[in-house]
Write a protein that holds these residues in place. Sequence first.
Motif, short mmCIF file in Angstrom:
data_model
loop_
_atom_site.label_atom_id
_atom_site.label_comp_id
_atom_site.label_asym_id
_atom_site.label_seq_id
_atom_site.Cartn_x
_atom_site.Cartn_y
_atom_site.Cartn_z
N GLY A 12 -16.25 -25.72 61.62
CA GLY A 12 -15.85 -26.90 60.86
C GLY A 12 -16.99 -27.73 60.33
O GLY A 12 -16.75 -28.71 59.60
N SER A 13 -18.23 -27.37 60.64
CA SER A 13 -19.37 -28.19 60.22
C SER A 13 -19.75 -27.92 58.77
O SER A 13 -19.47 -26.86 58.21
N VAL A 14 -20.39 -28.91 58.16
CA VAL A 14 -20.90 -28.78 56.79
C VAL A 14 -21.92 -27.65 56.72
O VAL A 14 -21.94 -26.86 55.78
N SER A 15 -22.78 -27.58 57.73
CA SER A 15 -23.84 -26.56 57.71
C SER A 15 -23.25 -25.15 57.76
O SER A 15 -23.70 -24.25 57.03
N LEU A 16 -22.25 -24.93 58.61
CA LEU A 16 -21.65 -23.60 58.70
C LEU A 16 -20.98 -23.21 57.38
O LEU A 16 -21.08 -22.06 56.93
N ALA A 17 -20.33 -24.18 56.74
CA ALA A 17 -19.70 -23.90 55.44
C ALA A 17 -20.75 -23.46 54.43
O ALA A 17 -20.55 -22.49 53.67
N ASN A 18 -21.88 -24.14 54.39
CA ASN A 18 -22.93 -23.79 53.43
C ASN A 18 -23.62 -22.48 53.78
O ASN A 18 -23.94 -21.69 52.88
N LEU A 19 -23.85 -22.24 55.05
CA LEU A 19 -24.45 -20.95 55.44
C LEU A 19 -23.52 -19.80 55.07
O LEU A 19 -23.99 -18.73 54.63
N THR A 20 -22.24 -20.01 55.22
CA THR A 20 -21.27 -18.99 54.83
C THR A 20 -21.35 -18.71 53.33
O THR A 20 -21.33 -17.55 52.89
N ARG A 21 -21.44 -19.76 52.53
CA ARG A 21 -21.56 -19.59 51.07
C ARG A 21 -22.83 -18.83 50.71
O ARG A 21 -22.83 -17.99 49.80
N ILE A 22 -23.92 -19.11 51.42
CA ILE A 22 -25.18 -18.41 51.15
C ILE A 22 -25.01 -16.92 51.44
O ILE A 22 -25.41 -16.07 50.64
N VAL A 23 -24.43 -16.59 52.57
CA VAL A 23 -24.24 -15.19 52.94
C VAL A 23 -23.36 -14.48 51.93
O VAL A 23 -23.61 -13.31 51.56
N LEU A 24 -22.32 -15.15 51.46
CA LEU A 24 -21.39 -14.53 50.52
C LEU A 24 -21.90 -14.52 49.08
O LEU A 24 -21.24 -13.97 48.19
N GLY A 25 -23.06 -15.12 48.85
CA GLY A 25 -23.61 -15.15 47.50
C GLY A 25 -23.01 -16.21 46.61
O GLY A 25 -23.26 -16.21 45.39
N ASP A 26 -22.25 -17.14 47.20
CA ASP A 26 -21.63 -18.21 46.42
C ASP A 26 -22.61 -19.38 46.31
O ASP A 26 -22.32 -20.51 46.75
N THR A 27 -23.77 -19.12 45.75
CA THR A 27 -24.84 -20.10 45.79
C THR A 27 -24.55 -21.36 44.99
O THR A 27 -25.04 -22.44 45.31
N LYS A 28 -23.73 -21.25 43.94
CA LYS A 28 -23.41 -22.43 43.14
C LYS A 28 -22.51 -23.39 43.88
O LYS A 28 -22.40 -24.57 43.51
N GLU A 29 -21.85 -22.91 44.92
CA GLU A 29 -20.95 -23.76 45.69
C GLU A 29 -21.63 -24.41 46.88
O GLU A 29 -21.04 -25.24 47.56
N VAL A 30 -22.88 -24.06 47.15
CA VAL A 30 -23.62 -24.67 48.25
C VAL A 30 -23.86 -26.14 47.93
O VAL A 30 -24.37 -26.47 46.86
N THR A 31 -23.49 -27.02 48.84
CA THR A 31 -23.71 -28.45 48.61
C THR A 31 -25.13 -28.81 48.97
O THR A 31 -25.63 -28.46 50.04
N ARG A 32 -25.76 -29.53 48.07
CA ARG A 32 -27.18 -29.89 48.27
C ARG A 32 -27.30 -31.19 49.04
O ARG A 32 -26.46 -32.07 48.97
N ALA A 33 -28.42 -31.31 49.72
CA ALA A 33 -28.69 -32.52 50.52
C ALA A 33 -29.07 -33.67 49.59
O ALA A 33 -29.61 -33.46 48.52
N PHE B 71 -30.20 -27.67 51.43
CA PHE B 71 -28.74 -27.84 51.40
C PHE B 71 -28.29 -28.78 52.50
O PHE B 71 -29.01 -29.05 53.46
N ALA B 72 -27.08 -29.29 52.34
CA ALA B 72 -26.54 -30.28 53.27
C ALA B 72 -26.18 -29.63 54.60
O ALA B 72 -25.63 -28.52 54.64
#
Length: 332
Positions: free
Chosen positions: A311-332, A297-298
């Motif tokens: 505010g970082s891209v990584s924190l946003a994606n880690l948050t989505r992973i924890v919440l189970g919002d895996t389809k919203e995780v932006t890929r690298a 992921f990005a």
Amino acid sequence: MGASETPPPEPKRRRTHNWRRATLAALITAAVVTPLSGAARPQIPAPPPATLAPLTATTLDAAYRANRTNAAQASRMAAAHGDRKRAAADHSMASPTRRFLTFDGRGEGQATEVFGDLTHATRIAVLIPGSDTSLDTYDRFRATAVALHNRLLRQARKGTRTAVVAWLGYRTPGTVSTAVLTTDRADEAAPHLREFIAGLRHIAGRKADISLLCHSYGTVVCARAAPGLDVQDIAFVGSPGTGADTAAALHTRARVWAARGADDWIEEVPHVRADLFSWTVGFGTDPVSPAFGARVFAAGPGGHSDYFRPGSVSLANLTRIVLGDTKEVTRA
């Protein structure tokens, strides 16, 4: 190119990477060939850890109180010893607002801190730190947990309750040391992490989804603990390698994620394993490479310490992973 033509200047980023690679090679050589010398830091006196009842939802508050009392005593002992830095760190941990599942002020120290309500959480993130993390440097590790917890609170859907656990439950290696080049510390840590996750299930129950978010050398710890671990996701960020050649070799049913910031110096670490001076050094396949097989992921433009920056891209994606919002995780 003709003989009279002037070669274009080397891109600044490439020169920087070449400098980092040379510096890293020198550091690794120094760590392996010439073990660090000098007197070790004197042992800081502290009481043994508090005696606690088995951790359950009903014993949590008693554990929090006992560990705060232990931290206060450790602060007094460190102050009497003349170590004002450790005394201040321990004193901060004794605050009535802090909640520790474990606390051990001896030596470099260990602690496990909770942010949120573990008893009722349906989504729990457990953070595993990398090298040079101790009670003396704990505040920077704690800041990553606070940043993630705040983001989870803002982003969680209605009805989703979240908690974050900062697990400093092992002796982390020094960044420039022989220990950071091998899996030895991770092998020591892995049984403790497995035991902790099992204990966490006794507190949170089966309703909670648990994610392991592992940084730097902490990714090696998570990989060694991964087989059979009862978690939904394992995310490696800023990893030097995990000691496993592939995600499948982790023998886990969890989703395996990986990311690296564009300016993370860890990219320059050779992703190999080799026998050197009777040691096996290095950690093998790069977790963000296709050969490893993780969900990459990005992580944005950040460096090695920026994965949990607000505010970082990584924190946003880690948050989505924890919440189970895996389809919203932006890929690298």
